[in-house]
Design a protein around this motif. Structure first.
Motif, PDB file in Angstrom:
ATOM      1  N   THR A  18       9.678  40.960  -6.912  1.00  0.00           N
ATOM      2  CA  THR A  18       8.657  40.005  -6.599  1.00  0.00           C
ATOM      3  C   THR A  18       8.627  40.053  -4.974  1.00  0.00           C
ATOM      4  O   THR A  18       9.660  39.467  -4.547  1.00  0.00           O
ATOM      5  CB  THR A  18       9.009  38.672  -7.203  1.00  0.00           C
ATOM      6  N   THR A  19       7.674  40.365  -4.363  1.00  0.00           N
ATOM      7  CA  THR A  19       7.553  40.685  -2.986  1.00  0.00           C
ATOM      8  C   THR A  19       6.363  40.053  -2.131  1.00  0.00           C
ATOM      9  O   THR A  19       5.362  39.965  -2.753  1.00  0.00           O
ATOM     10  CB  THR A  19       8.123  41.892  -2.430  1.00  0.00           C
ATOM     11  N   ASN A  20       6.378  39.871  -0.859  1.00  0.00           N
ATOM     12  CA  ASN A  20       5.242  39.173  -0.174  1.00  0.00           C
ATOM     13  C   ASN A  20       4.646  40.582   0.194  1.00  0.00           C
ATOM     14  O   ASN A  20       3.244  40.670   1.201  1.00  0.00           O
ATOM     15  CB  ASN A  20       5.826  38.525   0.855  1.00  0.00           C
ATOM     16  N   GLN A  62       3.039  41.874  -6.083  1.00  0.00           N
ATOM     17  CA  GLN A  62       2.841  40.856  -5.185  1.00  0.00           C
ATOM     18  C   GLN A  62       3.015  39.628  -5.440  1.00  0.00           C
ATOM     19  O   GLN A  62       2.600  39.223  -6.574  1.00  0.00           O
ATOM     20  CB  GLN A  62       1.630  41.330  -4.517  1.00  0.00           C
ATOM     21  N   MET A  63       3.825  38.827  -4.665  1.00  0.00           N
ATOM     22  CA  MET A  63       4.000  37.359  -4.968  1.00  0.00           C
ATOM     23  C   MET A  63       2.306  36.870  -4.799  1.00  0.00           C
ATOM     24  O   MET A  63       1.578  37.255  -3.907  1.00  0.00           O
ATOM     25  CB  MET A  63       4.716  36.669  -3.852  1.00  0.00           C
ATOM     26  N   PHE A  67       4.379  31.020  -5.882  1.00  0.00           N
ATOM     27  CA  PHE A  67       5.736  31.388  -5.342  1.00  0.00           C
ATOM     28  C   PHE A  67       5.998  30.539  -4.075  1.00  0.00           C
ATOM     29  O   PHE A  67       7.179  30.567  -3.717  1.00  0.00           O
ATOM     30  CB  PHE A  67       6.211  32.822  -4.988  1.00  0.00           C
ATOM     31  N   ARG A  70       9.318  30.931  -1.429  1.00  0.00           N
ATOM     32  CA  ARG A  70      10.434  31.635  -1.775  1.00  0.00           C
ATOM     33  C   ARG A  70      10.189  33.097  -1.217  1.00  0.00           C
ATOM     34  O   ARG A  70       9.277  33.680  -0.975  1.00  0.00           O
ATOM     35  CB  ARG A  70      10.049  31.924  -3.410  1.00  0.00           C
ATOM     36  N   PRO A  72      11.194  37.279  -0.952  1.00  0.00           N
ATOM     37  CA  PRO A  72      11.132  38.386  -1.756  1.00  0.00           C
ATOM     38  C   PRO A  72      12.671  38.312  -2.590  1.00  0.00           C
ATOM     39  O   PRO A  72      13.560  37.912  -1.984  1.00  0.00           O
ATOM     40  CB  PRO A  72      10.941  39.458  -0.920  1.00  0.00           C
TER      41      PRO A  72
END
Length: 132
Positions: A18-20, A62-63, A67, A70, A72
């Motif tokens: 899970t990442t920005n 994609q976050m 979230f 938070r 990634p």
């Protein structure tokens, strides 16, 4: 694609990032590790499956705003025969349930728990793919 095999109870079976910045992460990991990606649209959310030797091994997405701040992070999933029962047992053993057992249509049922030390992991009961 090879034949689906249900993972053993207690086995690590999926890893998810899970990442920005999903595009940057996908570029990085495909160049670094040679992963192939398969993108799918789940109601406006793009989920990118990681494909290794023809097998889906994880995902990158994609976050969203849910979230908050938070960073990634990677999440490991462990296969269990009954996610509801394992979530109850985790709480009995001093852990906590962060995300209650929830259905993922076409995939199975999962939950997210913290162990008594605060470490986070997901448990999942997979449903076999439809027979064709």
């Amino acid at each position: 694609m090879s034949e689906f095999k249900m993972p053993a109870n207690g086995a690590f079976c999926w890893n998810e990032l899970t990442t920005n910045d999903a595009d940057a992460a996908i570029r990085f990991y495909t160049e670094l590790l040679g992963w192939r990606m398969k993108a799918s649209d789940f109601g406006g959310m793009i989920y990118n499956e990681i494909i290794i030797d023809g097998q889906a091994a994880g995902g990158i997405y994609q976050m969203g705003p849910e979230f908050g701040g938070r960073p990634p992070h990677w999440m490991a999933y462990v296969a269990v025969a009954d996610v509801d029962e394992r979530a109850r047992r985790a709480a009995e053993l001093g852990g906590s349930v962060c995300v209650p057992p929830t259905d993922i249509p076409g995939v199975g049922r999962f939950c997210v728990i913290n162990d008594p030390t605060g470490a986070t992991i997901s448990l999942i009961t997979l449903q076999p793919p439809p027979q064709s």
